[in-house]
Structure formats: C-alpha cells, structure tokens
Design an enzyme around this catalytic site. Structure first.
Site, short mmCIF file in Angstrom:
data_model
loop_
_atom_site.label_atom_id
_atom_site.label_comp_id
_atom_site.label_asym_id
_atom_site.label_seq_id
_atom_site.Cartn_x
_atom_site.Cartn_y
_atom_site.Cartn_z
N ASP A 1 0.72 -1.14 -0.16
CA ASP A 1 0.03 0.03 -0.14
C ASP A 1 0.91 1.27 0.06
OD1 ASP A 1 -2.07 1.69 0.52
OD2 ASP A 1 -2.65 1.00 2.44
N LYS B 1 -0.70 -1.05 -4.67
CA LYS B 1 -1.61 0.17 -4.96
C LYS B 1 -0.80 1.39 -5.42
CE LYS B 1 -5.05 -0.95 -1.18
NZ LYS B 1 -5.72 -0.66 -0.26
N ASP C 1 -7.42 -9.64 5.26
CA ASP C 1 -8.55 -9.81 6.39
C ASP C 1 -9.11 -8.46 6.49
OD1 ASP C 1 -5.90 -8.68 7.81
OD2 ASP C 1 -7.29 -8.67 9.48
P1 5GP Z 1 1.78 -0.40 3.94
O1 5GP Z 1 2.88 -0.66 4.98
O2 5GP Z 1 2.36 -0.75 2.54
O3 5GP Z 1 1.04 0.64 3.76
O4 5GP Z 1 0.89 -1.43 4.04
C1 5GP Z 1 0.79 -2.69 4.00
C2 5GP Z 1 -0.08 -3.49 4.93
O5 5GP Z 1 -1.61 -2.76 5.21
C3 5GP Z 1 -0.61 -4.84 4.34
O6 5GP Z 1 0.41 -5.93 4.51
C4 5GP Z 1 -1.91 -5.14 4.85
O7 5GP Z 1 -1.76 -5.88 6.08
C5 5GP Z 1 -2.49 -3.88 5.20
N1 5GP Z 1 -3.21 -3.49 3.66
C6 5GP Z 1 -3.29 -2.39 3.18
N2 5GP Z 1 -3.95 -2.31 2.09
C7 5GP Z 1 -4.98 -3.33 2.48
C8 5GP Z 1 -6.26 -3.50 2.16
O8 5GP Z 1 -6.72 -3.06 1.09
N3 5GP Z 1 -6.92 -4.71 2.73
C9 5GP Z 1 -6.15 -5.25 3.53
N4 5GP Z 1 -7.06 -6.15 4.05
N5 5GP Z 1 -5.14 -4.95 4.05
C10 5GP Z 1 -4.30 -3.99 3.54
#
Ligand code: 5GP
Ligand code: MG
Length: 180
Positions: A108, A136, A164
């Site tokens: 994300d 994303k 989840d």
């Molecule tokens: P980042 O550190 O890249 O912002 O976020 C990564 C983590 O956020 C992912 O491993 C996941 O646990 C959670 N996450 C981000 N987007 C989503 C989403 O659309 N759905 C779900 N279930 N978890 C997400």
C-alpha cells in the site's frame, strides 16, 4: 445476484474472482521462473499472515529448486517520538550470499516493505526483490522498486485470499471490496 459477504459490521462484494487471481499468479510465477532459473537455491520469504495463500499458490508454479521461509512483522514501541516501527520475527535462515524474494499480500504505502527490505539488506544477501500479489500505485510512496506485481488496484480496501478485515475473510477464495 451479486455475491456478497458480511464480516463483522461491513458488507463486501466480489471484485476479483478466483480464476483471475490464478491467472495473475501464473503470470508472475512465469516471470520469476525466467529470472531465477539459473540461480543457486533462491529463498522465498513470505510475510505472515496475509501472504500465506499467495505463497502457497505461487510456489506450486515455481519450477526451480528453492527454499521457503516465513516472517512476521511485529510492531514495538520505539524510543523515538516517531512511534512504532516494525521488526522481523522468525527468519532463522542465513541469507548472506542468497537470492531472496520477499512475498507480500499487498503493498500500500510501502512502509512495511521498506522496513523489511532494510532489515534484510543488512544481512548481506546476493539480491532482494519483492513479489506482491496486490500493489496500490496511487498510495505507494517509497523509492524501493517493486519488481513483481501480480495485480494493481486503486485505493479501495479489499479482503479475501489471505487478506483480512478484523482478522476475518482470509479464507475467501475470491477478492472482495467493501461496499460504501
Ligand atoms: P503499507 O505498509 O504498504 O502501507 O501497508 C501494508 C499492509 O497494510 C499490508 O500488508 C496489509 O496488512 C495492510 N493493507 C493495506 N491495504 C489493505 C487492503 O486493501 N486490505 C487489507 N485487508 N489490508 C491492507
Ligand atoms: Mg502484509
């Protein structure tokens, strides 16, 4: 009729059917097979809990000898005012000189993967690449290149296939998106 599922207080509808996920996993596996076929025992490191299902399906499509391992990202209270940082739990393999492929469910903002990359880099692997099921692009704000992206989505919140909502929905074989 549209297929929906209720998890706690929210209702989700199907966004990506299992067949499309399977085709995307096959395509990314094919790229990895082409890139790593001549490397010595590459190591796949899956990030729990979300990546367990992706890892399982991906690894069955890999055609070279390889090892697999899993890690968990744990947050702890940092001494810095910046707050919590993530640390790696459970990587027992000596990764010095190894070709490592991190397997993630979703990237994300990229914050989690950037922490993990820095931690692994300190252990002197031959190479590290990231393979994520979902990416994303509109949200990603790190410089680290994400080489293998099976599927790209917008900023919607998705569940299913390992991902989840409040620990529920990981068992679903399709990907669902929250309805409003
Ligand atoms: P980042 O550190 O890249 O912002 O976020 C990564 C983590 O956020 C992912 O491993 C996941 O646990 C959670 N996450 C981000 N987007 C989503 C989403 O659309 N759905 C779900 N279930 N978890 C997400
Ligand atoms: Mg994750």
């Amino acid at each position: 009729m549209e297929k929906t599922v209720t998890l706690n207080d929210r209702t989700f509808k199907v966004m990506i059917p299992a067949e499309k996920i399977d085709r995307a996993v096959a395509a990314v596996a094919q790229r990895i097979n082409a890139d790593y076929g001549d490397k010595e025992r590459p190591l796949f490191v899956g990030v729990l809990n979300g990546a367990f299902m992706f890892m399982s399906d991906l690894i069955k499509k890999i055609d070279f000898n390889c090892e697999i391992s899993f890690v968990k990202l744990a947050s702890y209270a940092g001494t810095e005012s910046t707050g919590n940082v993530e640390c790696l739990v459970g990587l027992n393999n000596d990764i010095a000189g190894r070709h490592v492929i991190i397997v993630e469910d979703i990237v994300d903002t990229g914050r989690s993967i950037a922490h993990m990359y820095t931690d692994l880099q300190r252990r002197n692997p031959a190479s590290i690449e990231v393979c994520t099921l979902f990416f994303k692009p509109d949200s990603y704000s790190e410089r680290l290149p994400i080489r293998y992206r099976a599927l790209e989505i917008g900023n919607e919140f998705i569940v299913g296939y390992g991902l989840d909502y409040d620990q529920l929905g990981r068992n679903l074989k399709d990907i669902y998106v929250v309805t409003e």
